[in-house]
Design a protein around this motif. Sequence first.
Motif, short mmCIF file in Angstrom:
data_model
loop_
_atom_site.label_atom_id
_atom_site.label_comp_id
_atom_site.label_asym_id
_atom_site.label_seq_id
_atom_site.Cartn_x
_atom_site.Cartn_y
_atom_site.Cartn_z
N ASP A 45 0.66 -1.24 0.25
CA ASP A 45 0.04 -0.01 0.06
C ASP A 45 0.56 1.46 -0.11
OD1 ASP A 45 -2.47 1.04 0.10
OD2 ASP A 45 -2.35 1.40 2.05
N THR A 46 2.30 1.05 0.08
CA THR A 46 3.23 2.19 0.88
C THR A 46 4.27 2.19 -0.50
OG1 THR A 46 2.25 3.03 2.92
CG2 THR A 46 3.65 4.37 2.25
N SER A 52 7.88 2.87 -7.15
CA SER A 52 5.74 3.55 -8.00
C SER A 52 7.07 3.92 -9.06
CB SER A 52 5.69 4.55 -7.02
OG SER A 52 5.46 5.20 -6.22
N ASP A 227 1.45 9.58 -11.46
CA ASP A 227 0.67 8.31 -11.56
C ASP A 227 -0.01 8.46 -11.32
OD1 ASP A 227 0.48 5.89 -10.65
OD2 ASP A 227 1.54 5.22 -9.79
N TRP A 230 -2.60 8.36 -8.81
CA TRP A 230 -3.10 9.63 -7.74
C TRP A 230 -4.67 10.71 -8.09
CZ3 TRP A 230 -1.27 10.21 -3.23
CH2 TRP A 230 -0.76 9.18 -2.39
N HIS A 233 -7.33 8.52 -6.67
CA HIS A 233 -7.24 8.99 -5.20
C HIS A 233 -8.50 10.47 -5.52
CE1 HIS A 233 -5.38 5.96 -3.74
NE2 HIS A 233 -4.45 5.96 -4.24
N SER A 313 -0.55 5.26 4.06
CA SER A 313 -0.80 4.78 2.84
C SER A 313 -0.68 5.91 1.76
CB SER A 313 -2.38 3.67 2.36
OG SER A 313 -3.79 4.61 3.48
N GLN A 314 -1.23 5.46 0.20
CA GLN A 314 -1.73 6.43 -0.34
C GLN A 314 -2.46 7.11 -0.61
OE1 GLN A 314 -0.94 4.56 -4.54
NE2 GLN A 314 1.29 5.54 -4.76
N ASP A 315 -3.66 5.72 -0.09
CA ASP A 315 -5.39 6.83 0.35
C ASP A 315 -5.50 7.42 1.38
OD1 ASP A 315 -8.08 6.17 -0.31
OD2 ASP A 315 -8.48 5.54 1.57
N ALA A 318 -3.91 10.98 0.59
CA ALA A 318 -4.32 11.40 -0.32
C ALA A 318 -6.33 13.09 0.05
CB ALA A 318 -5.41 10.86 -1.93
N GLU A 342 2.61 15.23 -6.47
CA GLU A 342 1.70 14.62 -5.77
C GLU A 342 0.35 15.79 -5.19
OE1 GLU A 342 3.61 10.74 -4.60
OE2 GLU A 342 2.88 12.00 -3.66
#
Length: 428
Positions: A45-46, A52, A227, A230, A233, A313-315, A318, A342
């Motif tokens: 998740d990270t 990436s 990416d 994003w 997200h 995590s990305q989520d 975000a 980002e």
Amino acid sequence: SVHCDLYNCDPYNCDPYNCERCNKGQAELMNICLVAQDYPHAGQDTPSGVGSASYALAHGLLRAGHQVSVITDNWLKNQVCDDTGVTVYGIALGQWHWYVHKLPVIGQRLSLPMREIESSNAFWQAVQTLSRDQRFDVLEATETGALFLKGTQIPIAIRLHGEEHTFLQRTPGAQVPLAQRLSRRLQVRALQRADKLISPSRAHAEQIATETGRPLESIAVIPHALDPVWLIHRAQHPSPTVRDPIVLFAGRLEIRKGILDALRSFALIHAQMPDACLIIAGAPHTTVPQATIAQTVAELHISGAIKWVGLLSQDALADWYARARVLLMPSYYETFGLVALEALAFGLPVIAYQAGALPEVVEASISGELVAAGDIVGLAQAALLLLRDNRAWQRMSHAAEQRAAQFSPQHNVQSAIDVYQALVRKQH
């Protein structure tokens, strides 16, 4: 077939390989091998910035019609995995560096150079083994583990993500240990022998040209792309109509990333805006002991205005990108600055130091503000302006989204393909 222009169309919907006007490279499809120290796996998740970037490149090349293999040592040990069309080969590095580290006196000095040699040998052997069954047209590697790859007789490009040696050189008050200096000599040798170097920024290309003695024009500058995940997200985390006075710091809690500068700058912000809140998203780092951070916060009397959320995590990150009003990024050196990119995609203006590659990502006074490295007062003043002035914030937020859209994945991948094809043509 779609009709568009790669450089003027929507950068996230244009497919240059099915576009009649911007179609490039279909006549020279290649078998490409990426040698990646880090490559994310399903469920991770990270992922790291390097991971990436490797993933985005591999799948971008695949979508362009090329055959793509990845050799990595970070998760698949002696296994082969199909990552939706990208063949991933896991290898196990040697352990001699671990035993060398245990030796008295010389162990700490020799373990990193030994690890560099072990990595290079493992990657070289993996390429040699795979080459018996298939013919690679080109290799792309990173600075770590590339020392012996030139001996494969396959054209090699090395992508410069940045190494600890370079970062320590740019960290205020830091000294580069002998182990790092010895390991870096091996890496520099690989950089000097590579057929092509690829840098994510001109600033880092200049740094490497000076270090290696290579002409600057021999280093291709290909900025990282945003990416597309994003954008997903962003759709899932819509921003509120009016954002609260939240200042976000996202990055490792290290000296180079400016964590102590961020705390001191926020203290000045908080003194004038008591309702402002600082969100710190990142993992601890050895360059700044936790006790030092705690002492700094106590001396500044801002503990009640800080929320420590750790590595996200990305989520989850975000969500903060969408809620925060400014991103504080007082890094003393960045090879590119993916966090800044980002944040821009979420319409989050970036307040940063004018250092490393950050001026190549953040447009001063347009999508963010840049101040001289170490100017803590300047950071606070720039942030306060955007925290107080809604009209200025709206203008800069809109410009931030437009700026992020310029870092097109398709353009990034096509630039890499152009480099590869030039190497292949030169080989023949």
